[in-house]
Design an enzyme around this catalytic site. Sequence first.
Site, PDB file in Angstrom:
ATOM      1  N   LYS A  23      58.071  13.360  24.535  1.00 27.66           N
ATOM      2  CA  LYS A  23      57.297  12.860  25.672  1.00 27.66           C
ATOM      3  C   LYS A  23      56.363  11.743  25.220  1.00 27.66           C
ATOM      4  O   LYS A  23      56.126  11.570  24.010  1.00 27.66           O
ATOM      5  CB  LYS A  23      56.489  14.010  26.284  1.00 27.66           C
ATOM      6  CG  LYS A  23      55.438  14.586  25.338  1.00 27.66           C
ATOM      7  CD  LYS A  23      54.825  15.862  25.894  1.00 27.66           C
ATOM      8  CE  LYS A  23      53.800  16.413  24.920  1.00 27.66           C
ATOM      9  NZ  LYS A  23      53.411  17.797  25.262  1.00 27.66           N
ATOM     10  N   TYR A  42      29.608  -7.849  17.920  1.00 28.42           N
ATOM     11  CA  TYR A  42      28.894  -7.587  19.171  1.00 28.42           C
ATOM     12  C   TYR A  42      27.745  -6.611  18.960  1.00 28.42           C
ATOM     13  O   TYR A  42      27.902  -5.606  18.262  1.00 28.42           O
ATOM     14  CB  TYR A  42      29.839  -6.951  20.194  1.00 28.42           C
ATOM     15  CG  TYR A  42      30.787  -7.906  20.875  1.00 28.42           C
ATOM     16  CD1 TYR A  42      30.309  -9.039  21.538  1.00 28.42           C
ATOM     17  CD2 TYR A  42      32.151  -7.650  20.883  1.00 28.42           C
ATOM     18  CE1 TYR A  42      31.189  -9.896  22.185  1.00 28.42           C
ATOM     19  CE2 TYR A  42      33.037  -8.505  21.530  1.00 28.42           C
ATOM     20  CZ  TYR A  42      32.549  -9.628  22.181  1.00 28.42           C
ATOM     21  OH  TYR A  42      33.413 -10.462  22.817  1.00 28.42           O
TER      22      TYR A  42
HETATM   23  C1  LIG Z   1      53.622  18.714  24.207  1.00 31.84           C
HETATM   24  C2  LIG Z   1      54.240  20.031  24.373  1.00 31.84           C
HETATM   25  C3  LIG Z   1      54.880  20.665  23.303  1.00 31.84           C
HETATM   26  C4  LIG Z   1      54.835  20.131  21.889  1.00 31.84           C
HETATM   27  O1  LIG Z   1      53.564  20.377  21.355  1.00 31.84           O
HETATM   28  P1  LIG Z   1      53.197  20.031  19.835  1.00 31.84           P
HETATM   29  O2  LIG Z   1      51.866  20.626  19.625  1.00 31.84           O
HETATM   30  O3  LIG Z   1      53.193  18.546  19.723  1.00 31.84           O
HETATM   31  O4  LIG Z   1      54.259  20.647  19.000  1.00 31.84           O
HETATM   32  C5  LIG Z   1      55.557  21.847  23.557  1.00 31.84           C
HETATM   33  N1  LIG Z   1      55.579  22.375  24.801  1.00 31.84           N
HETATM   34  C6  LIG Z   1      54.961  21.805  25.858  1.00 31.84           C
HETATM   35  C7  LIG Z   1      55.015  22.456  27.187  1.00 31.84           C
HETATM   36  C8  LIG Z   1      54.260  20.626  25.669  1.00 31.84           C
HETATM   37  O5  LIG Z   1      53.621  20.077  26.709  1.00 31.84           O
END
Ligand SMILES: *Cc1c(COP(=O)(O)O)cnc(C)c1O
Length: 398
Positions: A54, A289
């Site tokens: 994702k 800045y």
């Molecule tokens: C993002 C996510 C994962 C993976 O999590 P990690 O901590 O990066 O391994 C797994 N399951 C769901 C539902 C997620 O949203």
Amino acid sequence: MKKHLTSSTPIDTAGRRPTWAEIDLGALAANFREVRAAARRQRGPDFSMMSVVKADAYGHGAVRCARALASAGSDWFAVALPEEGVELREAGIKQPILVLGGFWEGQLGACLKHDLVPVIYRLDMAEALDRLARESGRAASAHVEVDTGMNRLGMRDENVAEFADALAKFSHVRVEGLMTHFAAADEPARDDFTKRQIARFGDARRTFVARGFELKYTHHSNSAGTLTLPRGAHVNLVRPGGVLYGLWRDVLPPTPESEAFARRLCAVLAWRTRVTLLKRVAAGETLGYGCTFETNRESLIATVPVGYHDGYPRSLSNRGHVIVRGRPAPIVGRVSMDVTIVDVTDVSGVQLGDVVTLIGRDGDEELSAEAVAADAGTISYEITCGVGARVKRYYLSD
Ligand SMILES: *Cc1c(COP(=O)(O)O)cnc(C)c1O
């Protein structure tokens, strides 16, 4: 075991601003194999690996990462949004894809067309899926998410029976999986909480099974769960994300076991730029800045073309450091939108055009995304996800 990226990797950025990310697909595949091997030791061979890609593979580039992970043997992919799944399908990814966030208005057609499996957590989602599947003349798969304590996505576990009863009436929805998500699998102090989540998930599974649902997959483990939880009854799929990208210091529980395992991982992303301007600044001058940094000695100051639009956090102002010629060099003054300044007074032989490592290894010095995140007051995921669109990714495949 693979070694970490070095700045001797020749990246030709001619024609562009020399600020780039290196994504080591060989390291990604090696990490995948290490995670799978560790999970097999914990769970035996009978489970599927779902690689979480994702958010553009946590900023690493979803398509290239998914292709590399598919070659390494990933059985499934997980994305957050239907549009991320469509991107993978259009790039030729054939493995099943789970859409963790479900879907929103007007997206179900794309899910069915591209064979994306949505996670559902409201009854109206099942109803919409059933209707569209019926119209297209075939059943559609979905995974149901149960909220076992995180209070984020998922239907509350006290409503499971009612939900399952209602779901059973949708003849064109095939509930292929049941899942939950851990709130604190990476925190040993919260082990009891995680155990409670597992117990509630077991109850939910039994409720579904008792109503005749044939669950092909039941799953709950993110990276931390995949690597630390013992074989769970009926759990036959794992969903690691972060560890695949070699992120672990703020992902796995801070235990000797995690550390021992993590020695086998390597960082997948390196982020670099080059010195654009070098100047001598007298003692007592201010930098950047807001004049927030004042030199207390004659200093050699290097300007580098990266800023917060690139995702280099402004919270690193006067806090973080970079690596130049294998030596740490502190960030001085404020990180601005496109430009950052670093103090290279203590780095001998600095020249215009020298490589500046923001994340990665240079010589004996290494700067992890986790360390940068700690300086910036966040977690590594926010750093890698945040590497901006104008930072070109170069893929190293071996
Ligand atoms: C993002 C996510 C994962 C993976 O999590 P990690 O901590 O990066 O391994 C797994 N399951 C769901 C539902 C997620 O949203």
